[in-house]
Design a protein around this motif. Structure first.
Motif, mmCIF file in Angstrom:
data_model
loop_
_atom_site.group_PDB
_atom_site.id
_atom_site.type_symbol
_atom_site.label_atom_id
_atom_site.label_comp_id
_atom_site.label_asym_id
_atom_site.label_seq_id
_atom_site.Cartn_x
_atom_site.Cartn_y
_atom_site.Cartn_z
ATOM 1 N N VAL A 159 0.861 -1.191 0.000
ATOM 2 C CA VAL A 159 0.000 0.000 0.000
ATOM 3 C C VAL A 159 0.892 1.234 0.000
ATOM 4 O O VAL A 159 1.810 1.347 0.814
ATOM 5 C CB VAL A 159 -0.927 0.006 1.234
ATOM 6 N N VAL A 160 0.637 2.135 -0.937
ATOM 7 C CA VAL A 160 1.441 3.353 -1.016
ATOM 8 C C VAL A 160 0.564 4.580 -0.783
ATOM 9 O O VAL A 160 -0.628 4.587 -1.103
ATOM 10 C CB VAL A 160 2.170 3.469 -2.384
ATOM 11 N N GLY A 161 1.174 5.613 -0.197
ATOM 12 C CA GLY A 161 0.483 6.887 0.050
ATOM 13 C C GLY A 161 0.903 7.897 -1.001
ATOM 14 O O GLY A 161 2.083 7.958 -1.376
ATOM 15 N N GLN A 162 -0.059 8.669 -1.488
ATOM 16 C CA GLN A 162 0.234 9.659 -2.529
ATOM 17 C C GLN A 162 -0.450 10.980 -2.170
ATOM 18 O O GLN A 162 -1.637 10.988 -1.828
ATOM 19 C CB GLN A 162 -0.270 9.156 -3.886
ATOM 20 N N ILE A 163 0.308 12.053 -2.262
ATOM 21 C CA ILE A 163 -0.215 13.381 -1.895
ATOM 22 C C ILE A 163 0.073 14.327 -3.050
ATOM 23 O O ILE A 163 1.222 14.424 -3.503
ATOM 24 C CB ILE A 163 0.466 13.880 -0.603
ATOM 25 N N ILE A 164 -0.955 15.018 -3.519
ATOM 26 C CA ILE A 164 -0.778 15.799 -4.761
ATOM 27 C C ILE A 164 -1.231 17.254 -4.588
ATOM 28 O O ILE A 164 -1.988 17.573 -3.666
ATOM 29 C CB ILE A 164 -1.519 15.138 -5.941
ATOM 30 N N PRO A 165 -0.777 18.127 -5.496
ATOM 31 C CA PRO A 165 -1.122 19.549 -5.431
ATOM 32 C C PRO A 165 -2.346 19.896 -6.287
ATOM 33 O O PRO A 165 -2.992 19.011 -6.842
ATOM 34 C CB PRO A 165 0.137 20.208 -6.002
ATOM 35 N N TRP A 166 -2.581 21.194 -6.429
ATOM 36 C CA TRP A 166 -3.835 21.665 -7.041
ATOM 37 C C TRP A 166 -3.659 22.189 -8.456
ATOM 38 O O TRP A 166 -4.629 22.625 -9.071
ATOM 39 C CB TRP A 166 -4.444 22.783 -6.181
ATOM 40 N N ASN A 167 -2.447 22.203 -8.984
ATOM 41 C CA ASN A 167 -2.260 22.908 -10.258
ATOM 42 C C ASN A 167 -2.688 22.104 -11.491
ATOM 43 O O ASN A 167 -3.078 22.671 -12.491
ATOM 44 C CB ASN A 167 -0.821 23.423 -10.405
ATOM 45 N N ASN A 185 0.399 -2.172 -6.905
ATOM 46 C CA ASN A 185 0.153 -1.648 -5.556
ATOM 47 C C ASN A 185 -1.292 -1.210 -5.372
ATOM 48 O O ASN A 185 -1.996 -0.951 -6.350
ATOM 49 C CB ASN A 185 1.031 -0.415 -5.317
ATOM 50 N N CYS A 186 -1.690 -1.067 -4.116
ATOM 51 C CA CYS A 186 -2.942 -0.381 -3.801
ATOM 52 C C CYS A 186 -2.582 0.991 -3.238
ATOM 53 O O CYS A 186 -1.499 1.180 -2.680
ATOM 54 C CB CYS A 186 -3.759 -1.195 -2.806
ATOM 55 N N VAL A 187 -3.508 1.930 -3.388
ATOM 56 C CA VAL A 187 -3.165 3.335 -3.167
ATOM 57 C C VAL A 187 -4.141 4.010 -2.211
ATOM 58 O O VAL A 187 -5.339 3.765 -2.265
ATOM 59 C CB VAL A 187 -3.224 4.076 -4.529
ATOM 60 N N VAL A 188 -3.565 4.874 -1.353
ATOM 61 C CA VAL A 188 -4.389 5.870 -0.651
ATOM 62 C C VAL A 188 -3.884 7.226 -1.129
ATOM 63 O O VAL A 188 -2.706 7.555 -0.936
ATOM 64 C CB VAL A 188 -4.258 5.760 0.882
ATOM 65 N N LEU A 189 -4.762 7.977 -1.780
ATOM 66 C CA LEU A 189 -4.365 9.259 -2.363
ATOM 67 C C LEU A 189 -5.100 10.397 -1.681
ATOM 68 O O LEU A 189 -6.306 10.321 -1.453
ATOM 69 C CB LEU A 189 -4.663 9.258 -3.869
ATOM 70 N N LYS A 190 -4.331 11.453 -1.355
ATOM 71 C CA LYS A 190 -4.974 12.656 -0.821
ATOM 72 C C LYS A 190 -4.835 13.806 -1.819
ATOM 73 O O LYS A 190 -3.738 14.294 -2.062
ATOM 74 C CB LYS A 190 -4.343 13.081 0.512
ATOM 75 N N PHE A 221 -7.152 18.467 4.542
ATOM 76 C CA PHE A 221 -6.058 19.439 4.583
ATOM 77 C C PHE A 221 -4.728 18.731 4.848
ATOM 78 O O PHE A 221 -4.693 17.581 5.310
ATOM 79 C CB PHE A 221 -6.359 20.490 5.657
ATOM 80 N N GLY A 222 -3.652 19.468 4.574
ATOM 81 C CA GLY A 222 -2.319 18.878 4.682
ATOM 82 C C GLY A 222 -2.021 18.322 6.062
ATOM 83 O O GLY A 222 -1.624 17.163 6.212
ATOM 84 N N ILE A 223 -2.212 19.147 7.065
ATOM 85 C CA ILE A 223 -1.858 18.717 8.422
ATOM 86 C C ILE A 223 -2.837 17.650 8.911
ATOM 87 O O ILE A 223 -2.437 16.668 9.548
ATOM 88 C CB ILE A 223 -1.880 19.934 9.394
ATOM 89 N N GLU A 224 -4.124 17.808 8.590
ATOM 90 C CA GLU A 224 -5.136 16.900 9.166
ATOM 91 C C GLU A 224 -5.193 15.534 8.479
ATOM 92 O O GLU A 224 -5.484 14.538 9.125
ATOM 93 C CB GLU A 224 -6.519 17.560 9.079
ATOM 94 N N ALA A 225 -4.959 15.519 7.171
ATOM 95 C CA ALA A 225 -5.077 14.244 6.445
ATOM 96 C C ALA A 225 -3.774 13.838 5.767
ATOM 97 O O ALA A 225 -3.439 12.656 5.726
ATOM 98 C CB ALA A 225 -6.191 14.346 5.399
ATOM 99 N N GLY A 226 -3.012 14.825 5.245
ATOM 100 C CA GLY A 226 -1.766 14.512 4.536
ATOM 101 C C GLY A 226 -0.703 13.970 5.481
ATOM 102 O O GLY A 226 -0.082 12.930 5.219
ATOM 103 N N ALA A 227 -0.504 14.673 6.603
ATOM 104 C CA ALA A 227 0.550 14.240 7.542
ATOM 105 C C ALA A 227 0.262 12.850 8.113
ATOM 106 O O ALA A 227 1.158 12.000 8.130
ATOM 107 C CB ALA A 227 0.730 15.284 8.641
ATOM 108 N N PRO A 228 -0.974 12.558 8.544
ATOM 109 C CA PRO A 228 -1.235 11.193 9.033
ATOM 110 C C PRO A 228 -1.007 10.125 7.960
ATOM 111 O O PRO A 228 -0.594 9.012 8.282
ATOM 112 C CB PRO A 228 -2.718 11.215 9.437
ATOM 113 N N LEU A 229 -1.244 10.489 6.696
ATOM 114 C CA LEU A 229 -0.990 9.512 5.630
ATOM 115 C C LEU A 229 0.522 9.286 5.467
ATOM 116 O O LEU A 229 0.996 8.150 5.445
ATOM 117 C CB LEU A 229 -1.616 10.003 4.314
ATOM 118 N N ALA A 230 1.266 10.390 5.382
ATOM 119 C CA ALA A 230 2.720 10.254 5.144
ATOM 120 C C ALA A 230 3.429 9.586 6.324
ATOM 121 O O ALA A 230 4.494 9.004 6.150
ATOM 122 C CB ALA A 230 3.320 11.633 4.870
#
Ligand code: NAD
Length: 506
Positions: A159-167, A185-190, A221-230
């Protein structure tokens, strides 16, 4: 908004957005565990158009758990089965090209002519490319001695974590998803909190093509969901695209679990115009070079490889810059839903304000404003949208507007004296993502391309992103590459089976 494309929710809209989205976990739409939602705003008008689930570590836990369960069967799928899944996703996207393109434009503010012709077709091709290369990937074998063989297999990470921007919401999601799934792989994407909805819209269109739990989307949000994922102990890799400052944090998080990271970060790309560009002033090559100069405004400058520094050889400086400014004046700014529009809205109010503050920093720092430099009011419903005029500054490479990423339609122009001076200025930055080199001489272009410290140097072109060319940063622009079959390596690990076929004692 008067346009051929009606607003989400209005009669005739092709972007059939829901008014509220939760997360997408385990093949189902899931309410956030804490029950909270946030407003999603379209930069086209500055008004909210849907609500999106506000994820927390509890949602991430759930998604990672579900993804591991899905992995138990997904890891047994054959390359042919996974290739077929990716091809079907590509086909479904192609059948719905206009809907997805319009959804992306409403979400991000970029012109529909770009989403129709570039963002979504590139995403489709990305799925097709990885469907293809996956079938062609082979392991290897080393013969140790007459009876002993070392087999090397590619195995997925899990399982891999993926975090992406808005552009580029959909394209960035695709750059992450296609290789990860191809590799098994299986993915959790934010998604980015500014632009989650078009990805969720896409998920609705393709969800029946993907086994439950293989792709999981947790918003927030980054801190609330991104950080726990990473930081999650259950992920085996984190892939991140965003700011360099956030990238440093992601590396720290990943180090807690000793997992690999790939980082696609910021840039301050130099676009270098050598004097032979102007040898014939108005031939096709010269016109192409001028177009290359204007590419700082493509996607409203919200591109990590935005050619935000233009370096023009002193001997042609006045004439080339003059012609370049004339071209900039022809960039059509308007309603992003109008197919004639070339530059649309910045993706968020925060980004708009950041750009305007950098324009002020440029003026205060002594740079000369040659074009633009202000917010644009397009009138009517669009008055609330986030529009900035294409902006050209002249100055020197030590100024903040030459050194810091603005991420807007702003180019800082300076001159150079000769080859060495050009390379020195181009490399005088902490970033190393992209660059452009313009010369009619193959020799000059080759030597400059090799000397510039950047992962991608476009030569007599710019802003092309084919799936089969490796993309990524030198220096503080990142670690690892995206696109190209090299990408599979970032989502796989090597299993070595060392086998003795000898019948006798060792
Ligand atoms: P950002 O770093 O603010 O956010 C990116 C993502 O990270 C978002 O999903 C955000 O929610 C999340 N995030 C923020 N803080 C976090 C944290 N502490 N822990 C975990 N996740 C966190 O970047 P942005 O403003 O969304 O994007 C713009 C940046 O992305 C620019 O610097 C641009 O150059 C870069 N970019 C790079 C590439 C590339 O390929 N190199 C491509 C596109 C954008």
């Amino acid at each position: 908004v008067s346009s051929v494309y009606a607003a989400p929710g209005e009669r005739g809209s092709v972007a059939e957005y829901r008014s509220r989205y939760g997360h997408y976990i385990g093949g189902q739409w899931a309410e956030p565990i804490k029950g909270q939602y946030f407003e999603n705003i379209t930069p086209v008008t500055g008004k909210p158009f849907c609500e999106v689930g506000r994820g927390t570590s509890e949602d991430i836990d759930r998604a990672v758990d579900v993804a591991w369960k899905a992995f138990q069967s997904f890891k047994k799928t054959t390359p042919a089965e996974r290739a077929l899944m990716l091809s079907r996703i590509a086909d479904r996207m192609e059948q719905n090209l206009e809907k997805i393109a319009v959804a992306e434009t409403w979400e991000n503010g970029k012109p529909v002519r770009e989403t129709l012709a570039a963002d979504i077709p590139l995403a489709i091709d990305h799925f097709r490319y990885f469907a293809g290369v996956l079938r062609a990937q082979e392991g290897s074998l080393s013969q140790i001695d007459e009876d002993t063989v070392a087999y090397h297999f590619h195995e997925p990470l899990g399982v891999v974590g993926q975090i992406i921007p808005w552009n580029f919401p959909i394209l960035m999601a695709t750059w992450k998803l296609a290789p990860a799934l191809a590799a098994g792989n299986c993915v959790v994407l934010k998604p980015a909190e500014q632009t989650p909805a078009s990805i969720l819209f896409l998920m609705e269109l393709i969800e029946d093509l993907i086994p439950a739990g293989v792709i999981n989307i947790v918003n927030g949000f980054g801190i609330e969901a991104g950080a726990p994922l990473a930081q999650h102990k259950g992920i085996r890799k984190v892939a991140f695209t965003g700011e360099t400052t956030t990238g440093r944090l992601i590396m720290q998080y990943a180090s807690q679990n000793l997992i690999p990271v790939t980082l696609e970060l910021g840039g301050k790309s130099a676009n270098v115009f050598f004097e032979d560009v102007a040898r014939q002033r108005h031939d096709d090559y010269y016109e192409k070079a001028l177009e290359g100069f204007t590419f700082f405004a493509l996607n409203q400058g919200e591109v990590c490889t935005c050619p935000s520094r233009a370096l023009i050889q002193r001997s042609i400086y006045d004439e080339f810059l003059g012609d370049g400014l004339e071209r900039v004046g022809k960039i059509v700014q308007g309603n992003p839903l109008d197919p004639a529009t070339m530059i649309g809205a910045q993706a968020s109010n925060d980004q708009l304000e950041k750009i305007l503050s950098y324009i002020q920093i440029g003026k205060d720092g002594g740079a000369k404003l040659l074009a633009g430099g202000e917010r644009v009011d397009l009138g009517g419903d669009l008055s609330g949208g986030y529009y900035v005029a294409p902006t050209v500054f002249e100055g020197t490479n030590d100024m903040r507007i030459f050194q810091e990423e603005i991420f807007g339609p702003v180019v800082s122009v300076t001159s150079f004296d000769g080859f060495d001076d050009a390379i020195h200025i181009a490399n005088d930055t902490l970033y190393g993502l992209g660059a452009g080199v313009w010369s009619r001489s193959g020799d000059t272009a080759y030597r400059a391309g090799r000397a510039i410290e950047a992962g991608r140097v476009w030569t007599n072109t710019y802003h092309q992103y084919p799936a089969h060319a490796a993309f990524g940063g030198y220096k503080q622009s990142g670690i690892g590459r995206e696109n190209h079959l090299k990408m599979l390596d970032h989502y796989q690990q090597t299993k070595n089976l060392l086998v003795s076929y000898a019948e006798g004692p060792m």
